[in-house]
Enzyme design. Structure first.
Site, mmCIF file in Angstrom:
data_model
loop_
_atom_site.group_PDB
_atom_site.id
_atom_site.type_symbol
_atom_site.label_atom_id
_atom_site.label_comp_id
_atom_site.label_asym_id
_atom_site.label_seq_id
_atom_site.Cartn_x
_atom_site.Cartn_y
_atom_site.Cartn_z
ATOM 1 N N LYS A 82 17.593 -39.619 -89.065
ATOM 2 C CA LYS A 82 17.446 -40.474 -88.141
ATOM 3 C C LYS A 82 17.194 -41.844 -88.539
ATOM 4 O O LYS A 82 16.235 -42.192 -89.432
ATOM 5 C CB LYS A 82 16.595 -39.823 -87.031
ATOM 6 C CG LYS A 82 16.612 -40.323 -86.344
ATOM 7 C CD LYS A 82 15.021 -39.641 -85.158
ATOM 8 C CE LYS A 82 14.453 -40.288 -83.777
ATOM 9 N NZ LYS A 82 13.355 -39.871 -83.355
ATOM 10 N N SER A 156 15.883 -38.386 -78.953
ATOM 11 C CA SER A 156 15.839 -40.000 -79.203
ATOM 12 C C SER A 156 16.644 -39.575 -80.255
ATOM 13 O O SER A 156 17.592 -40.411 -80.618
ATOM 14 C CB SER A 156 14.553 -40.669 -79.270
ATOM 15 O OG SER A 156 13.753 -40.115 -80.546
ATOM 16 N N SER A 180 12.031 -34.994 -78.622
ATOM 17 C CA SER A 180 12.723 -35.731 -78.995
ATOM 18 C C SER A 180 13.292 -35.311 -80.387
ATOM 19 O O SER A 180 14.826 -36.067 -80.939
ATOM 20 C CB SER A 180 11.835 -37.368 -79.800
ATOM 21 O OG SER A 180 12.508 -38.011 -78.885
#
Lengths: 465, 65
Positions: A82, A156, A180
């Site tokens: 990420k 996310s 997330s």
């Protein structure tokens, strides 16, 4: 003999093959780079592919292994992360124009530990802006669900969920402040583990809400999660919330059965259709719980007082802390944030000090409720997410207020929680089962997840993207 | 807490150096109102002050172990 394409091997299988010199890290890395070239224009997982450095790292791993310097199970394994994990010399943006040109001069602790283990970094993955906005960001298009690219991945850690599912990396680091890691894991049909608060260092990771942020692995199997967790866990003096709790070998009792485990079912919230949970999701989750019972676990009804307040408590604390972190840039460059992010973060400036303290008091009470329950059971089981993925264009900016959140209670309490696939809905989209355990008992969570995966064998089905 | 005035949002944000248009404030007000009923319920919780100090512990894990 395994006939899967190399990009669909698990970390555990590839690792054994690399160790025995049946598989070259260079060959493996090339198969992922080729797969990214062929597929990622549809899935949009990568913000940046690190082709040259990944191949350099792969060649280095190969040379070391050939000369007898095998570092361990992640040596030569291609991962991607990420884009809020700082990477030395490589742009780290939080998928926001605000940090469009931000190039850290050192790796964050988790990436440094993965590098030391010999893992290869394929690149930086898409995410919701600064881990809180909606799918639309100010910097780049959003990752799409590989099971059906018309659908969202949840966030996310969107790119992490989609990339692991699509065979664009073998594992990924995500982050989780209210779900997330577990949300995208559920929507993309993979395994995502939010470890205990303090278990994995957040040093060098762009914060959202420090008291709720957790870093953790996202992989195709629970066994692969155990491999990554072992490497990234442990005390770090650079993170003031880092724990000195010893790090076990998470695979030591992974293969034992679950006959000694008691699983708590909080039917008053997680299983209540009146709370807004989707009936089809609930049916699949209930079946998974019955499967775990048939596998030897004892099932026990539990009640968690005040759990219904955890969602708003999490929102108040998360947004207030996020607003505080972003305030300097909100003053000077608001035009560089996406609207979805701003719609939420500004609320953090409106909540009062009283709101924040009330939320933290609620958090304390919920922690106490769970503490009492976890004296009687080893795990809590329920749906990861209340609803199946929606289509792009159907995103509701008020979804955080309208849909019950089953993941955030474990951000508040800091307990470890995992999402594993437990079936597919009528549209063929994955549904997740969440298992949460006692603090620092990741081994128990992983064991139950592994046992269920071995029984259900959903990992044998990959998206056809 | 059963409503919020746009001026309350305007005041809270300008106090920390953020100036938004009145249209944007109205939009934020609509979003905020969606959270209000839940917030109200949280504030009306009958919390025992002797049990909960209100002092937030950064690491609630210790309480669980």
């Amino acid at each position: 003999m395994n006939h899967d394409p190399l990009y669909f091997l698990t970390i555990d299988t590839a690792s054994s093959m690399i160790k025995s010199k049946e598989l070259s890290p260079v060959e493996l890395t090339n198969s992922f780079l080729e797969r990214i070239t062929n597929v990622d224009q549809d899935t949009m997982c990568y913000l940046e592919v690190l082709r040259e450095s990944a191949l350099t790292e792969a060649r280095m791993a190969e040379n070391e292994i050939v000369s007898g310097h095998y570092r361990g199970p992640l040596h030569g394994i291609p991962l991607a992360h990420k884009d809020l994990y700082d990477t030395s010399g490589v742009r780290t943006t939080g998928q926001s124009k605000v940090f469009e040109h931000r190039i850290p001069d050192k790796d964050c602790t988790a990436i440094a530990r993965l590098k030391a283990s010999g893992a290869i970094n394929l690149g930086k993955l898409a995410m919701y802006e600064f881990a809180m906005g909606g799918p639309e960001t100010s910097l780049a298009p959003q990752a799409r669900n590989p099971w059906n690219t018309e659908y969202m991945t949840s966030g996310s850690s969107s790119g992490s969920g989609a990339a692991v599912a699509a065979g664009l990396c073998m594992g990924s680091l995500g982050s989780d402040t209210g779900g997330s890691i577990r949300g995208p894991a559920a929507f993309c049909g993979i395994v995502g583990l939010k470890p205990t608060y303090g278990r994995v260092s957040r040093s060098g990771v762009i914060p959202l809400s420090s008291s709720l942020d957790h870093c953790g692995p996202m992989t195709w199997t629970a066994e692969d999660c155990a491999h990554i967790l072992k490497v990234i866990s442990g005390f770090d003096s650079q993170d003031p919330t880092s724990s000195r709790e010893p790090v076990p070998n998470y695979r030591d009792n992974l293969y034992e059965d679950v006959s000694d485990l008691v699983i708590g079912i909080p039917s008053h919230y997680f299983y209540d259709v009146n709370s807004g949970v989707d009936a089809e999701t609930l049916e699949l989750v209930k079946k998974a719980v019955i499967d775990l019972e048939n596998l030897g676990a004892k099932i026990e009804e539990v009640k968690i007082p005040l759990i219904e307040y955890s969602q708003i408590s999490n929102i108040v604390m998360l947004m207030t802390e996020a607003f505080t972190y972003h305030l300097p840039n909100l003053r000077t460059q608001p035009q560089n944030y996406g609207k979805a992010f701003l719609d939420r973060v500004y609320l953090g400036g409106v909540f009062s000090g009283t709101d924040y303290i009330q939320a933290s008091r609620v958090r304390g009470l919920i922690s106490k409720s769970f503490s009492n329950v976890m004296n009687k059971v080893d795990l809590i089981a329920g749906p990861t997410w209340a609803k199946a993925p929606g289509k792009f264009g159907q995103y509701d900016k008020l979804s955080m207020a309208k849909t019950p959140n089953f993941t955030s209670p474990f951000n508040q309490t800091g307990m470890p929680a995992i999402s594993i696939p437990c079936g597919f809905n009528k549209e063929g989209l994955p549904i997740g089962l969440q298992l949460a355990g006692r603090p620092f008992h990741e081994s128990t969570v992983l064991r139950a997840a592994y046992t269920y995966q071995q029984y259900a064998k959903l990992y044998e089905t990959r998206p056809t993207v | 807490m059963d409503s919020i005035e746009a001026s309350t949002i305007h005041h809270a944000l300008t106090k920390v150096g953020i100036n938004l248009t009145s249209d944007r404030i109205d939009e934020l007000k609509e979003i905020y109102i969606q959270y209000l009923s839940e917030l109200e319920a949280m504030h009306n919780l009958d919390l025992d002050a002797t049990e909960v100090s209100g002092v937030f512990k950064l690491d609630p894990i210790g309480e669980l172990e």
